[in-house]
Design an enzyme around this catalytic site. Structure first.
Site, PDB file in Angstrom:
ATOM      1  N   HIS A   1       0.815  -1.218   0.000  1.00 51.94           N
ATOM      2  CA  HIS A   1       0.000   0.000   0.000  1.00 51.94           C
ATOM      3  C   HIS A   1       0.848   1.268   0.000  1.00 51.94           C
ATOM      4  O   HIS A   1       0.434   2.297  -0.524  1.00 51.94           O
ATOM      5  CB  HIS A   1      -0.969  -0.020   1.183  1.00 51.94           C
ATOM      6  CG  HIS A   1      -2.029  -1.077   1.027  1.00 51.94           C
ATOM      7  ND1 HIS A   1      -2.745  -1.592   2.076  1.00 51.94           N
ATOM      8  CD2 HIS A   1      -2.479  -1.723  -0.083  1.00 51.94           C
ATOM      9  CE1 HIS A   1      -3.601  -2.516   1.621  1.00 51.94           C
ATOM     10  NE2 HIS A   1      -3.448  -2.608   0.319  1.00 51.94           N
TER      11      HIS A   1
ATOM     12  N   HIS B   1      -7.379  -7.714  -8.174  1.00 52.29           N
ATOM     13  CA  HIS B   1      -7.823  -8.533  -7.029  1.00 52.29           C
ATOM     14  C   HIS B   1      -8.130  -7.560  -5.897  1.00 52.29           C
ATOM     15  O   HIS B   1      -7.302  -7.342  -5.007  1.00 52.29           O
ATOM     16  CB  HIS B   1      -6.737  -9.526  -6.615  1.00 52.29           C
ATOM     17  CG  HIS B   1      -6.431 -10.555  -7.664  1.00 52.29           C
ATOM     18  ND1 HIS B   1      -5.783 -10.262  -8.828  1.00 52.29           N
ATOM     19  CD2 HIS B   1      -6.719 -11.883  -7.716  1.00 52.29           C
ATOM     20  CE1 HIS B   1      -5.670 -11.374  -9.561  1.00 52.29           C
ATOM     21  NE2 HIS B   1      -6.222 -12.360  -8.907  1.00 52.29           N
TER      22      HIS B   1
ATOM     23  N   SER C   1      -6.647  -1.585  -0.981  1.00 53.25           N
ATOM     24  CA  SER C   1      -6.138  -0.852  -2.148  1.00 53.25           C
ATOM     25  C   SER C   1      -7.227  -0.017  -2.859  1.00 53.25           C
ATOM     26  O   SER C   1      -6.955   1.125  -3.267  1.00 53.25           O
ATOM     27  CB  SER C   1      -5.433  -1.808  -3.118  1.00 53.25           C
ATOM     28  OG  SER C   1      -6.206  -2.961  -3.365  1.00 53.25           O
TER      29      SER C   1
ATOM     30  N   GLU D   1     -13.033  -8.358  -8.725  1.00 48.08           N
ATOM     31  CA  GLU D   1     -13.036  -9.278  -7.578  1.00 48.08           C
ATOM     32  C   GLU D   1     -13.898 -10.477  -7.953  1.00 48.08           C
ATOM     33  O   GLU D   1     -14.984 -10.322  -8.499  1.00 48.08           O
ATOM     34  CB  GLU D   1     -13.570  -8.541  -6.333  1.00 48.08           C
ATOM     35  CG  GLU D   1     -13.852  -9.400  -5.124  1.00 48.08           C
ATOM     36  CD  GLU D   1     -12.651 -10.175  -4.579  1.00 48.08           C
ATOM     37  OE1 GLU D   1     -11.568  -9.606  -4.390  1.00 48.08           O
ATOM     38  OE2 GLU D   1     -12.828 -11.397  -4.338  1.00 48.08           O
TER      39      GLU D   1
ATOM     40  N   ASN E   1     -12.967 -12.643 -13.003  1.00 51.20           N
ATOM     41  CA  ASN E   1     -11.605 -13.120 -12.804  1.00 51.20           C
ATOM     42  C   ASN E   1     -10.618 -12.015 -13.218  1.00 51.20           C
ATOM     43  O   ASN E   1     -10.615 -11.570 -14.369  1.00 51.20           O
ATOM     44  CB  ASN E   1     -11.418 -14.375 -13.663  1.00 51.20           C
ATOM     45  CG  ASN E   1     -10.067 -15.010 -13.439  1.00 51.20           C
ATOM     46  OD1 ASN E   1      -9.051 -14.331 -13.265  1.00 51.20           O
ATOM     47  ND2 ASN E   1     -10.050 -16.321 -13.435  1.00 51.20           N
ATOM     48  N   GLY E   2      -9.775 -11.612 -12.271  1.00 50.49           N
ATOM     49  CA  GLY E   2      -8.870 -10.491 -12.520  1.00 50.49           C
ATOM     50  C   GLY E   2      -7.776 -10.796 -13.538  1.00 50.49           C
ATOM     51  O   GLY E   2      -7.272  -9.882 -14.200  1.00 50.49           O
TER      52      GLY E   2
ATOM     53  N   ASP F   1      -2.689  -8.327  -7.225  1.00 54.26           N
ATOM     54  CA  ASP F   1      -2.496  -8.716  -5.824  1.00 54.26           C
ATOM     55  C   ASP F   1      -3.324  -9.960  -5.491  1.00 54.26           C
ATOM     56  O   ASP F   1      -4.255  -9.903  -4.679  1.00 54.26           O
ATOM     57  CB  ASP F   1      -2.912  -7.509  -4.948  1.00 54.26           C
ATOM     58  CG  ASP F   1      -2.737  -7.782  -3.465  1.00 54.26           C
ATOM     59  OD1 ASP F   1      -1.896  -8.619  -3.102  1.00 54.26           O
ATOM     60  OD2 ASP F   1      -3.469  -7.146  -2.671  1.00 54.26           O
TER      61      ASP F   1
HETATM   62  N1  SAM Z   1      -5.767  -5.833  -3.219  1.00 56.86           N
HETATM   63  C1  SAM Z   1      -6.484  -5.904  -1.955  1.00 56.86           C
HETATM   64  C2  SAM Z   1      -5.908  -4.856  -1.025  1.00 56.86           C
HETATM   65  O1  SAM Z   1      -4.724  -4.546  -1.128  1.00 56.86           O
HETATM   66  O2  SAM Z   1      -6.667  -4.351  -0.206  1.00 56.86           O
HETATM   67  C3  SAM Z   1      -6.389  -7.253  -1.305  1.00 56.86           C
HETATM   68  C4  SAM Z   1      -6.698  -8.400  -2.208  1.00 56.86           C
HETATM   69  S1  SAM Z   1      -6.601  -9.990  -1.483  1.00 56.86           S
HETATM   70  C5  SAM Z   1      -4.909 -10.248  -1.238  1.00 56.86           C
HETATM   71  C6  SAM Z   1      -6.944 -11.011  -2.874  1.00 56.86           C
HETATM   72  C7  SAM Z   1      -8.396 -10.962  -3.325  1.00 56.86           C
HETATM   73  O3  SAM Z   1      -8.476 -11.611  -4.596  1.00 56.86           O
HETATM   74  C8  SAM Z   1      -9.366 -11.698  -2.427  1.00 56.86           C
HETATM   75  O4  SAM Z   1     -10.416 -10.829  -2.078  1.00 56.86           O
HETATM   76  C9  SAM Z   1      -9.905 -12.863  -3.285  1.00 56.86           C
HETATM   77  O5  SAM Z   1     -11.265 -13.133  -3.051  1.00 56.86           O
HETATM   78  C10 SAM Z   1      -9.703 -12.313  -4.676  1.00 56.86           C
HETATM   79  N2  SAM Z   1      -9.527 -13.303  -5.749  1.00 56.86           N
HETATM   80  C11 SAM Z   1      -9.007 -14.560  -5.695  1.00 56.86           C
HETATM   81  N3  SAM Z   1      -8.878 -15.067  -6.949  1.00 56.86           N
HETATM   82  C12 SAM Z   1      -9.304 -14.091  -7.806  1.00 56.86           C
HETATM   83  C13 SAM Z   1      -9.358 -13.986  -9.223  1.00 56.86           C
HETATM   84  N4  SAM Z   1      -8.940 -14.980 -10.029  1.00 56.86           N
HETATM   85  N5  SAM Z   1      -9.799 -12.814  -9.760  1.00 56.86           N
HETATM   86  C14 SAM Z   1     -10.210 -11.788  -8.967  1.00 56.86           C
HETATM   87  N6  SAM Z   1     -10.192 -11.838  -7.616  1.00 56.86           N
HETATM   88  C15 SAM Z   1      -9.730 -12.967  -7.044  1.00 56.86           C
END
Ligand code: SAM
Length: 285
Positions: free
Chosen positions: A19, A42, A101, A119, A144-145, A165
């Site tokens: 961050h 993500h 984020s 997400e 899917n990210g 992330d």
């Molecule tokens: N970036 C956020 C932050 O810094 O506040 C934290 C993200 S956290 C580490 C990862 C997130 O990715 C989770 O909420 C999870 O549900 C989501 N996630 C997992 N696989 C994913 C995918 N293929 N595409 C999008 N989101 C996904």
């Protein structure tokens, strides 16, 4: 089935490096008047309550944000990051809210800048929509990210950067991250990419694969910063640190990270054997 919930980890050492790099990158993009796009592949739910069960089960924020919150160096040198935290917590005596984020971006971006948040988890995506859906600058995708990063690049305007992330819950996340960045770079060669990944003290560690894959992409102005508050030899700690790789970094980001990282390490380190460092990729082009 996704089971990772960022609420258990919000405000930990990994969030701090990620961050602070994010906020510093936003500051540098804001040095020009031209609008830019921020892509968060993500995103999570975006805002976390540190008094809730999840945070208090792991207490990870106590050896993270709580330790540096009062430090005068950080309130000055990481001013934008702390301005977001302070804004969220105004009126509370203690820190209750920790910004994810999306929240940091929303608080720091300007009227003409744009945000794309992705997400995949249903509950997290619902919360993300609830928290940011009313802001016309935020475009929220329940998808899917990895696939979204490629599909949505190059963005309009082309100026901007992406944070990748993942939770690395599944082993394929490592390969999917590398592949998605590789494809997105081809479509968006002016884009800056910030990729976070864990440093694990066991056979599940893929940091060498990540480091080598990004180095081979041979992108100008690229580096990796590793913040390791624990020692890899500490058997009780699975994630002893984490890394942030930045490809196509804006000018002066490296200097900023070089300045902040040793100080973060000094305050967060839990062992004399802990070691944090920066690796700068040699560009062959
Ligand atoms: N970036 C956020 C932050 O810094 O506040 C934290 C993200 S956290 C580490 C990862 C997130 O990715 C989770 O909420 C999870 O549900 C989501 N996630 C997992 N696989 C994913 C995918 N293929 N595409 C999008 N989101 C996904």
């Amino acid at each position: 089935m996704l089971s990772y919930k960022h609420a258990f980890h919000a405000g930990n050492h990994a969030d701090l490096i990620k961050h602070m790099v994010l906020a510093a990158t936003i500051d540098l993009y804001k040095q020009k008047d031209k609008p830019f796009v921020y892509i968060d592949t993500h995103a999570g739910s975006g805002i976390y309550n540190l008094t809730e069960r999840e945070s208090n089960t792991t207490n990870e924020y106590k050896s993270g944000i709580k330790k540096i919150a009062e430090d005068p160096y950080f309130s000055k040198e990481a001013f934008s990051y702390f301005s977001t935290i302070n804004k969220l917590n105004s009126g509370n005596n203690n820190m209750v809210w920790y910004p994810g984020s999306p929240c940091i971006a929303q608080s720091l971006l300007r009227e003409n800048d744009q945000m794309i948040f992705m997400e995949l988890h249903n509950n997290e995506a619902d919360k993300l929509q609830k928290n940011f859906g009313k802001d016309p600058r935020c475009h929220i995708h329940h998808r899917n990210g990895f696939e979204g990063l490629v599909a949505l690049t190059p963005p309009t305007p082309r100026r901007g950067f992406a944070l990748i992330d993942p939770s690395y819950e599944i082993r394929d996340d490592y390969k999917n991250t590398v592949t998605a960045v590789e494809k997105a770079l081809k479509r968006w060669n002016v884009g800056c990419f910030i990729i976070w990944y864990p440093l694990l003290a066991n056979e599940k560690d893929h940091s060498l694969y990540m480091h080598e894959s990004f180095r081979r992409m041979n992108v100008k102005n690229s580096f990796t910063a590793k913040l390791c508050p624990f020692s890899p030899a500490d058997e009780e700690i699975r994630m002893f640190g984490s890394a942030v790789t930045v490809l196509n970094a804006p000018y002066h980001l490296l200097e900023k990270v070089q300045e902040i990282l040793p100080k973060l390490h000094e305050i967060l380190k839990q062992s004399d054997k802990a070691r944090s460092f920066i690796e700068i990729y040699e560009n062959e082009q």
